[in-house]
Write an enzyme that holds these catalytic residues in place. Structure first.
Site, short mmCIF file in Angstrom:
data_model
loop_
_atom_site.label_atom_id
_atom_site.label_comp_id
_atom_site.label_asym_id
_atom_site.label_seq_id
_atom_site.Cartn_x
_atom_site.Cartn_y
_atom_site.Cartn_z
N ILE A 112 -7.64 7.55 -1.15
CA ILE A 112 -7.73 5.97 -1.09
C ILE A 112 -8.47 5.50 0.05
CG2 ILE A 112 -5.18 6.37 -0.02
CD1 ILE A 112 -4.36 3.57 -1.23
N SER A 113 -9.10 4.56 -0.37
CA SER A 113 -10.04 4.16 0.86
C SER A 113 -9.32 3.49 1.89
CB SER A 113 -11.26 2.87 0.12
OG SER A 113 -11.73 3.59 -1.04
N GLN A 114 -9.97 3.28 2.94
CA GLN A 114 -9.39 2.68 4.19
C GLN A 114 -9.30 1.24 3.93
OE1 GLN A 114 -12.80 2.70 6.81
NE2 GLN A 114 -11.87 1.61 8.36
N ARG A 152 0.85 -1.02 0.09
CA ARG A 152 0.00 -0.19 0.28
C ARG A 152 0.87 1.07 -0.19
NH1 ARG A 152 -3.72 3.01 3.53
NH2 ARG A 152 -5.45 3.32 2.56
#
Ligand code: SAH
Length: 218
Positions: A63-65, A37
């Site tokens: 950017i999503s969790q 990530r």
């Protein structure tokens, strides 16, 4: 006993958090373990790359969790032979996760800047089964349809009909649905043999809006 490097501890905690929150699909957990990530977050947030939180990216997007990425991926029920469409490439992280589970991923982003950066990251990481397109994902990718699975990673006020028509019978769509500034839920749609959709409402979420058209600014 040898000391475990801090980065490894962080990655172990990342996996533990996902499991603790209820992610149990081994292939999904493996994909979350495999994709770094830190390649997808902005330089100034690199220290938070493995924290379970959404982070800002360019063009005012996020950017999503990680938990939400894993959850939506698990709900999509991707199989190795599937062709998957993602709407909302953003950083390319979700596309990278999907590419570890599917045969092929097509991902569409309305900001050229984001699409170009995502394409570069994906190339660096050597994920060869992802195509990133710039354009309006609400229209899908008719020239590359049909898709076995579709994931939308920006909040839609209504289900975009072109996506439904580009889905195979038996196919599934997972998307955040709800008003742009109001309550949104992850919704799972399954296309029946006759073409009608069954709808399952899942967890409450908060996503950036799905907006029509390619972005005018870069
Ligand atoms: N999946 C991304 C996060 C997406 S944030 C990741 O893993 O990083 C949502 C993204 O959807 C934003 O980048 C936004 O620009 C994009 N978006 C919004 N409406 C869109 C549309 N109609 N077509 C394509 N992309 C869209």
């Amino acid at each position: 006993m040898a000391e475990v490097p801090a980065a490894d501890v962080e990655r172990m905690e990342f996996q533990l958090t996902l499991r603790r929150r209820g992610i149990s699909d081994q292939a999904v957990l493996r994909a979350m373990d495999e994709v770094p990530r830190e390649y997808f977050v902005a330089q100034e947030f690199i220290e938070s790359a493995y924290a379970d939180q959404a982070l800002p990216i360019a063009c005012g997007q996020t950017i999503s969790q990680p938990y939400v990425v894993a959850y939506m991926t698990e709900q999509l029920e991707v199989e190795p032979q599937h062709r998957v469409l993602e709407v909302g490439t953003g950083s390319g992280y979700q596309a990278a996760i999907l590419s570890r589970l599917a045969r092929e991923v097509v991902s569409i982003e309305r900001y050229r800047t984001l699409a170009d950066a995502a394409r570069d990251r994906i190339k660096t990481l050597g994920y060869a089964n992802i195509a990133v397109l710039t354009g309006d994902g609400m229209a899908g990718a008719p020239e590359l349809a049909p898709f076995d699975r579709i994931m939308v990673t920006a909040a839609a006020e209504d289900v975009p009909q072109p996506l439904v028509s580009q889905l195979v019978a038996g196919g599934k769509i997972v998307l955040p649905l709800g008003p742009h500034r109001g309550p949104q839920h992850i919704v799972k749609l399954t296309k029946q043999a006759g073409g009608e959709l069954t709808r399952e409402r899942l967890v409450a979420v908060r996503f950036v809006p799905l907006l029509p058209g390619q972005a005018r600014e870069l």
